[in-house]
Design a protein around this motif. Structure first.
Motif: not given
Length: 86
Positions: A11-38
Motif C-alpha cells: 500500500x504505497x499510496x495513502x490519502x490523508x484527510x485532516x486539519x491544518x496540523x496534520x497537513x503541516x506535519x505531513x508537509x514538514x516530513x516531505x510526504x505530500x505529493x498531491x493536494x486537492x483543494x476546493x
C-alpha cells in the motif's frame, strides 16, 4: 513507521484527510505529493490560519503544478501534484 508498514504490505499510496496540523506535519516530513483543494464562490472572514500549520516554517516551499481543475456551480475543484523536477 506507519508508512513503512503500509508500503511493506504493498500500500504505497495513502490519502490523508485532516486539519491544518496534520497537513503541516505531513508537509514538514516531505510526504505530500498531491493536494486537492476546493475553492468556494463565497467571501467570508474569520480567524482561521492557513490550510497547513507546522511548528516552524519550511525553508524552501515545495513546488506544485496543476493536474486538473474542474468547475461546478461556481466551485473550483483543483488537484495539484508535486513538481519534483524543480
Amino acid at each position: 513507521r506507519l508508512r513503512a508498514e503500509l508500503a511493506a504490505r504493498g500500500l504505497r499510496r495513502q490519502l490523508a484527510e485532516g486539519g491544518p496540523q496534520l497537513l503541516g506535519r505531513l508537509i514538514a516530513a516531505d510526504t505530500v505529493d498531491e493536494l486537492c483543494l476546493t475553492v468556494s464562490p463565497f467571501l467570508t472572514a474569520g480567524d482561521a490560519s492557513r490550510i497547513a500549520h507546522a511548528p516552524q516554517a519550511l525553508t524552501t516551499p515545495a513546488r506544485l503544478r496543476p493536474a486538473s481543475i474542474l468547475a461546478e456551480d461556481g466551485f473550483l475543484f483543483t488537484r495539484y501534484v508535486r513538481d519534483r523536477a524543480a
